[in-house]
Design a protein around this motif. Structure first.
Motif, PDB file in Angstrom:
ATOM      1  N   GLN A  62       0.825  -1.201   0.000  1.00 29.40           N
ATOM      2  CA  GLN A  62       0.000   0.000   0.000  1.00 29.40           C
ATOM      3  C   GLN A  62       0.864   1.258   0.000  1.00 29.40           C
ATOM      4  OE1 GLN A  62      -2.451  -0.519   3.467  1.00 29.40           O
ATOM      5  NE2 GLN A  62      -3.815  -1.987   2.503  1.00 29.40           N
ATOM      6  N   ASN A  63       0.551   2.170  -0.918  1.00 28.64           N
ATOM      7  CA  ASN A  63       1.215   3.477  -0.982  1.00 28.64           C
ATOM      8  C   ASN A  63       2.733   3.382  -1.100  1.00 28.64           C
ATOM      9  OD1 ASN A  63      -1.234   5.110  -0.537  1.00 28.64           O
ATOM     10  ND2 ASN A  63      -1.203   4.124   1.469  1.00 28.64           N
ATOM     11  N   THR A  64       3.209   2.367  -1.783  1.00 27.13           N
ATOM     12  CA  THR A  64       4.645   2.247  -2.004  1.00 27.13           C
ATOM     13  C   THR A  64       4.892   1.461  -3.284  1.00 27.13           C
ATOM     14  OG1 THR A  64       6.748   1.737  -0.918  1.00 27.13           O
ATOM     15  CG2 THR A  64       5.030   0.072  -0.768  1.00 27.13           C
ATOM     16  N   SER A  65       6.112   1.471  -3.752  1.00 25.63           N
ATOM     17  CA  SER A  65       6.460   0.771  -4.988  1.00 25.63           C
ATOM     18  C   SER A  65       6.756  -0.693  -4.706  1.00 25.63           C
ATOM     19  CB  SER A  65       7.696   1.413  -5.629  1.00 25.63           C
ATOM     20  OG  SER A  65       8.838   1.202  -4.819  1.00 25.63           O
ATOM     21  N   ASP A  66       6.673  -1.506  -5.761  1.00 28.26           N
ATOM     22  CA  ASP A  66       7.031  -2.917  -5.629  1.00 28.26           C
ATOM     23  C   ASP A  66       8.498  -3.070  -5.239  1.00 28.26           C
ATOM     24  OD1 ASP A  66       4.456  -3.742  -6.482  1.00 28.26           O
ATOM     25  OD2 ASP A  66       5.050  -3.406  -8.552  1.00 28.26           O
ATOM     26  N   LYS A  67       9.336  -2.171  -5.750  1.00 26.98           N
ATOM     27  CA  LYS A  67      10.766  -2.227  -5.445  1.00 26.98           C
ATOM     28  C   LYS A  67      11.007  -2.091  -3.957  1.00 26.98           C
ATOM     29  CE  LYS A  67      15.180  -0.148  -6.812  1.00 26.98           C
ATOM     30  NZ  LYS A  67      15.835   0.909  -7.640  1.00 26.98           N
ATOM     31  N   ALA A  68      10.147  -1.338  -3.276  1.00 28.65           N
ATOM     32  CA  ALA A  68      10.288  -1.155  -1.831  1.00 28.65           C
ATOM     33  C   ALA A  68       9.574  -2.247  -1.038  1.00 28.65           C
ATOM     34  CB  ALA A  68       9.748   0.212  -1.426  1.00 28.65           C
ATOM     35  N   SER A  69       8.394  -2.668  -1.510  1.00 29.88           N
ATOM     36  CA  SER A  69       7.607  -3.621  -0.726  1.00 29.88           C
ATOM     37  C   SER A  69       8.098  -5.055  -0.849  1.00 29.88           C
ATOM     38  CB  SER A  69       6.133  -3.541  -1.125  1.00 29.88           C
ATOM     39  OG  SER A  69       5.927  -3.976  -2.446  1.00 29.88           O
ATOM     40  N   GLN A  70       8.665  -5.405  -1.986  1.00 28.94           N
ATOM     41  CA  GLN A  70       9.113  -6.790  -2.180  1.00 28.94           C
ATOM     42  C   GLN A  70      10.189  -7.212  -1.176  1.00 28.94           C
ATOM     43  OE1 GLN A  70       7.869  -9.175  -3.843  1.00 28.94           O
ATOM     44  NE2 GLN A  70       9.502 -10.679  -3.494  1.00 28.94           N
ATOM     45  N   PRO A  71      11.243  -6.412  -0.954  1.00 31.63           N
ATOM     46  CA  PRO A  71      12.227  -6.808   0.063  1.00 31.63           C
ATOM     47  C   PRO A  71      11.619  -6.908   1.465  1.00 31.63           C
ATOM     48  CG  PRO A  71      13.134  -5.104  -1.354  1.00 31.63           C
ATOM     49  CD  PRO A  71      11.679  -5.197  -1.676  1.00 31.63           C
ATOM     50  N   ALA A  72      10.660  -6.034   1.758  1.00 26.35           N
ATOM     51  CA  ALA A  72      10.005  -6.091   3.065  1.00 26.35           C
ATOM     52  C   ALA A  72       9.253  -7.405   3.231  1.00 26.35           C
ATOM     53  CB  ALA A  72       9.060  -4.906   3.226  1.00 26.35           C
ATOM     54  N   HIS A  73       8.563  -7.813   2.172  1.00 23.76           N
ATOM     55  CA  HIS A  73       7.839  -9.084   2.217  1.00 23.76           C
ATOM     56  C   HIS A  73       8.801 -10.250   2.406  1.00 23.76           C
ATOM     57  CE1 HIS A  73       6.236 -12.698   0.096  1.00 23.76           C
ATOM     58  NE2 HIS A  73       5.253 -12.472   0.950  1.00 23.76           N
ATOM     59  N   GLU A  74       9.897 -10.236   1.685  1.00 23.43           N
ATOM     60  CA  GLU A  74      10.870 -11.321   1.800  1.00 23.43           C
ATOM     61  C   GLU A  74      11.463 -11.380   3.204  1.00 23.43           C
ATOM     62  OE1 GLU A  74      13.598 -10.467  -1.328  1.00 23.43           O
ATOM     63  OE2 GLU A  74      12.277 -11.221  -2.911  1.00 23.43           O
ATOM     64  N   SER A  75      11.776 -10.221   3.773  1.00 22.57           N
ATOM     65  CA  SER A  75      12.336 -10.185   5.130  1.00 22.57           C
ATOM     66  C   SER A  75      11.322 -10.682   6.153  1.00 22.57           C
ATOM     67  CB  SER A  75      12.771  -8.760   5.478  1.00 22.57           C
ATOM     68  OG  SER A  75      13.821  -8.334   4.639  1.00 22.57           O
ATOM     69  N   LEU A  76      10.058 -10.275   5.984  1.00 22.54           N
ATOM     70  CA  LEU A  76       9.011 -10.715   6.908  1.00 22.54           C
ATOM     71  C   LEU A  76       8.849 -12.232   6.857  1.00 22.54           C
ATOM     72  CD1 LEU A  76       5.573  -9.085   7.544  1.00 22.54           C
ATOM     73  CD2 LEU A  76       5.693 -11.502   6.960  1.00 22.54           C
ATOM     74  N   MET A  77       8.802 -12.787   5.656  1.00 25.74           N
ATOM     75  CA  MET A  77       8.608 -14.229   5.538  1.00 25.74           C
ATOM     76  C   MET A  77       9.806 -14.988   6.088  1.00 25.74           C
ATOM     77  SD  MET A  77       5.590 -14.596   4.494  1.00 25.74           S
ATOM     78  CE  MET A  77       5.634 -16.375   4.206  1.00 25.74           C
ATOM     79  N   GLU A  78      10.992 -14.477   5.876  1.00 31.01           N
ATOM     80  CA  GLU A  78      12.192 -15.135   6.397  1.00 31.01           C
ATOM     81  C   GLU A  78      12.172 -15.165   7.923  1.00 31.01           C
ATOM     82  OE1 GLU A  78      17.081 -14.668   6.188  1.00 31.01           O
ATOM     83  OE2 GLU A  78      15.787 -13.435   4.906  1.00 31.01           O
ATOM     84  N   ARG A  79      11.652 -14.129   8.523  1.00 32.88           N
ATOM     85  CA  ARG A  79      11.686 -14.007   9.984  1.00 32.88           C
ATOM     86  C   ARG A  79      10.527 -14.706  10.681  1.00 32.88           C
ATOM     87  NH1 ARG A  79      13.805  -8.464  12.663  1.00 32.88           N
ATOM     88  NH2 ARG A  79      14.525  -9.379  14.620  1.00 32.88           N
TER      89      ARG A  79
END
Length: 264
Positions: A62-79
């Motif tokens: 939401q309210n951000t680019s895929d370039k920014a949200s994709q790493p966040a998603h990957e970090s969340l899933m890893e953790r």
């Protein structure tokens, strides 16, 4: 036909399954637009993604680019994905989650929304699997209404969960690209809000074409129909949809474009 990106479409997972639709003449200009975009990009069916992960991923987008949200998603899933994701995020410390998703922007608000959603889903459904079953098997309108009751979940987020997880035909999520494109084309009124655009598209696009209609429209918005510099400003030959578009808010003489709602 182009290959669909495996990720980065609408904050939801790409990589849908190839689908073949019976060739026929379009019954409306709207369907003609979707058919042409499908020929240019891809025709896919969707569904099968984990419902809660899809919800989290779309909140991060939401309210951000895929370039920014994709790493966040990957970090969340890893953790947090070693076990039940709902349970893990319901028990997460907000400061830890903020650190994990910091690349997504608005991380304080998003972390609060994700934790609260996980707590609410755990309380009502018990587990990630039970929530997933509800999204896949429940009546679409019931599921949509329930998703919209979750704080921080708007229509686009709810519809993405229904599409990418539930695999629901006839669901056409409306993001900023879709909202702009179909008002600019003249298919929706210039001042239509997101929900009005969604209702028009779902009424005029056959159910089996709504899923890829959503994703190819986003791709078209990124490549051709941007907010301020749509390709049509470079001439009719620059845009593959020129003959199907009313170009509301686009002035080809002055080479400017405004939101359709601001057009004279």
């Amino acid at each position: 036909m182009a290959d669909e990106p495996a990720e980065n479409i609408s904050g939801g997972p790409g990589g849908g399954s190839e689908a073949t639709f019976d060739p026929s003449e379009a019954d409306s200009r709207t369907e003609a637009v979707i058919d042409r975009l499908g020929e240019r990009y891809w025709q896919k069916t969707y569904g099968g993604q984990d419902a809660f992960e899809c919800l989290v991923r779309t909140i991060l987008s939401q309210n951000t680019s895929d370039k920014a949200s994709q790493p966040a998603h990957e970090s969340l899933m890893e953790r947090y994905s070693d076990g039940d994701l709902v349970e893990a995020l319901a028990e997460a410390h907000q400061d830890e989650l903020v650190e994990t998703i910091s690349s997504a922007g608005l991380y304080n608000r998003k972390s609060e929304v994700i934790i609260a959603a996980a707590e609410e889903i755990r309380e009502e459904f018990g587990s990630e699997a039970e929530f997933d079953a509800f999204v896949r098997d429940g009546e679409p309108e019931v599921v949509r209404d329930r998703l919209l009751e979750i704080h921080g979940v708007g229509p686009k987020t709810a519809d993405c969960v229904l599409l990418f997880s539930g695999g629901r035909g006839g669901v056409f999520p409306v993001d900023t690209h879709v909202h702009r494109i179909y008002r600019r084309m003249g298919i929706a009124p210039p001042d239509a809000d997101h929900e009005e655009v969604r209702e028009i598209l779902e009424a005029q696009v056959p159910a089996e074409k709504c899923g890829f209609g959503h994703t190819v429209s986003i791709q078209f918005g990124r490549e051709y129909c941007s907010a301020r510099k749509p390709a049509c400003l470079d001439g009719p030959e620059a845009c593959p949809m020129y003959d199907l578009c009313d170009r509301v808010g686009v002035d080809e003489v002055s080479e400017t474009a405004v939101d359709p709602a601001e057009a004279d």
